[in-house]
Design a protein around this motif. Sequence first.
Motif, PDB file in Angstrom:
ATOM      1  N   ALA A  59       7.526   1.843   5.165  1.00  0.00           N
ATOM      2  CA  ALA A  59       6.566   1.625   4.070  1.00  0.00           C
ATOM      3  C   ALA A  59       5.509   0.621   4.513  1.00  0.00           C
ATOM      4  CB  ALA A  59       7.286   1.119   2.836  1.00  0.00           C
ATOM      5  N   ASN A  60       4.277   0.830   4.049  1.00  0.00           N
ATOM      6  CA  ASN A  60       3.210  -0.106   4.405  1.00  0.00           C
ATOM      7  C   ASN A  60       2.754  -0.973   3.232  1.00  0.00           C
ATOM      8  OD1 ASN A  60       1.882   1.844   2.986  1.00  0.00           O
ATOM      9  ND2 ASN A  60       0.558   2.503   4.659  1.00  0.00           N
ATOM     10  N   HIS A  61       3.321  -0.721   2.042  1.00  0.00           N
ATOM     11  CA  HIS A  61       3.030  -1.554   0.877  1.00  0.00           C
ATOM     12  C   HIS A  61       4.139  -1.378  -0.159  1.00  0.00           C
ATOM     13  CE1 HIS A  61       1.358   2.364  -0.241  1.00  0.00           C
ATOM     14  NE2 HIS A  61       1.571   2.004  -1.482  1.00  0.00           N
ATOM     15  N   PRO A  62       4.306  -2.365  -1.042  1.00  0.00           N
ATOM     16  CA  PRO A  62       5.337  -2.258  -2.076  1.00  0.00           C
ATOM     17  C   PRO A  62       4.892  -1.348  -3.220  1.00  0.00           C
ATOM     18  CG  PRO A  62       4.237  -4.373  -2.220  1.00  0.00           C
ATOM     19  CD  PRO A  62       3.647  -3.664  -1.039  1.00  0.00           C
ATOM     20  N   VAL A  63       5.872  -0.752  -3.879  1.00  0.00           N
ATOM     21  CA  VAL A  63       5.623   0.107  -5.037  1.00  0.00           C
ATOM     22  C   VAL A  63       6.683  -0.206  -6.091  1.00  0.00           C
ATOM     23  CG1 VAL A  63       5.514   2.477  -5.912  1.00  0.00           C
ATOM     24  CG2 VAL A  63       4.670   1.969  -3.628  1.00  0.00           C
ATOM     25  N   ALA A  64       6.260  -0.282  -7.337  1.00  0.00           N
ATOM     26  CA  ALA A  64       7.186  -0.528  -8.443  1.00  0.00           C
ATOM     27  C   ALA A  64       7.117   0.625  -9.441  1.00  0.00           C
ATOM     28  CB  ALA A  64       6.840  -1.839  -9.135  1.00  0.00           C
ATOM     29  N   VAL A  65       8.215   0.786 -10.173  1.00  0.00           N
ATOM     30  CA  VAL A  65       8.317   1.789 -11.235  1.00  0.00           C
ATOM     31  C   VAL A  65       8.941   1.107 -12.442  1.00  0.00           C
ATOM     32  CG1 VAL A  65       9.436   3.940 -11.949  1.00  0.00           C
ATOM     33  CG2 VAL A  65       8.614   3.699  -9.603  1.00  0.00           C
TER      34      VAL A  65
ATOM     35  N   LEU B  62      10.372  -0.996  -4.494  1.00  0.00           N
ATOM     36  CA  LEU B  62      10.561  -0.597  -3.097  1.00  0.00           C
ATOM     37  C   LEU B  62       9.518  -1.301  -2.264  1.00  0.00           C
ATOM     38  CD1 LEU B  62      11.412   2.506  -4.643  1.00  0.00           C
ATOM     39  CD2 LEU B  62      12.664   2.015  -2.559  1.00  0.00           C
ATOM     40  N   VAL B  63       9.990  -1.953  -1.207  1.00  0.00           N
ATOM     41  CA  VAL B  63       9.099  -2.770  -0.386  1.00  0.00           C
ATOM     42  C   VAL B  63       9.290  -2.455   1.091  1.00  0.00           C
ATOM     43  CG1 VAL B  63       9.059  -4.674  -2.046  1.00  0.00           C
ATOM     44  CG2 VAL B  63      10.727  -4.689  -0.201  1.00  0.00           C
TER      45      VAL B  63
END
Length: 156
Positions: A73-79, A104-105
């Motif tokens: 991954a190249n950046h964090p994502v939240a849900v 997810l980071v």
Amino acid sequence: MQLSELLSPDCTKCAVEGASKKRLLETISQIVAPKLSGITRHDIFESLLNRERLGSTGIGLGIAIPHGRLPNANHPVAVLLTLDEPIEFDSIDNQPVDIIFALLVPESEHENHLQTLATVARRMNDKDCTRALRHADSDKALYQLFVGEGEQSPCN
């Protein structure tokens, strides 16, 4: 990092059908996959599932914060999800969950990961905030409440 930098409106869903913990992790994986090029739904699901095997991320009071690190991954994502009906999640208080914040980071962002989890946990400990999240009637309202848009947001 501001929560609005991690969480986008299209990763915020209100009154989701949960069914089970496994199904919920699959749903999160489906939402996140388009946000991370080169990473599959399966990779995301495995990351979340592996973390759950270490111990439940159900923090109590109907809240779970599943999270995982992804090597590519190249950046964090939240849900952020609220569920139409609470589901069993092996939470520390043995109560079902109905509010889920998944993160997810990139594997290299360990410190940022911990700081974000602490920020989310503090926000979720605010009873006024969680009450408002549970009563949100649309994806947009849920997003605006959580990121603290508007002076009247109880989640500020």
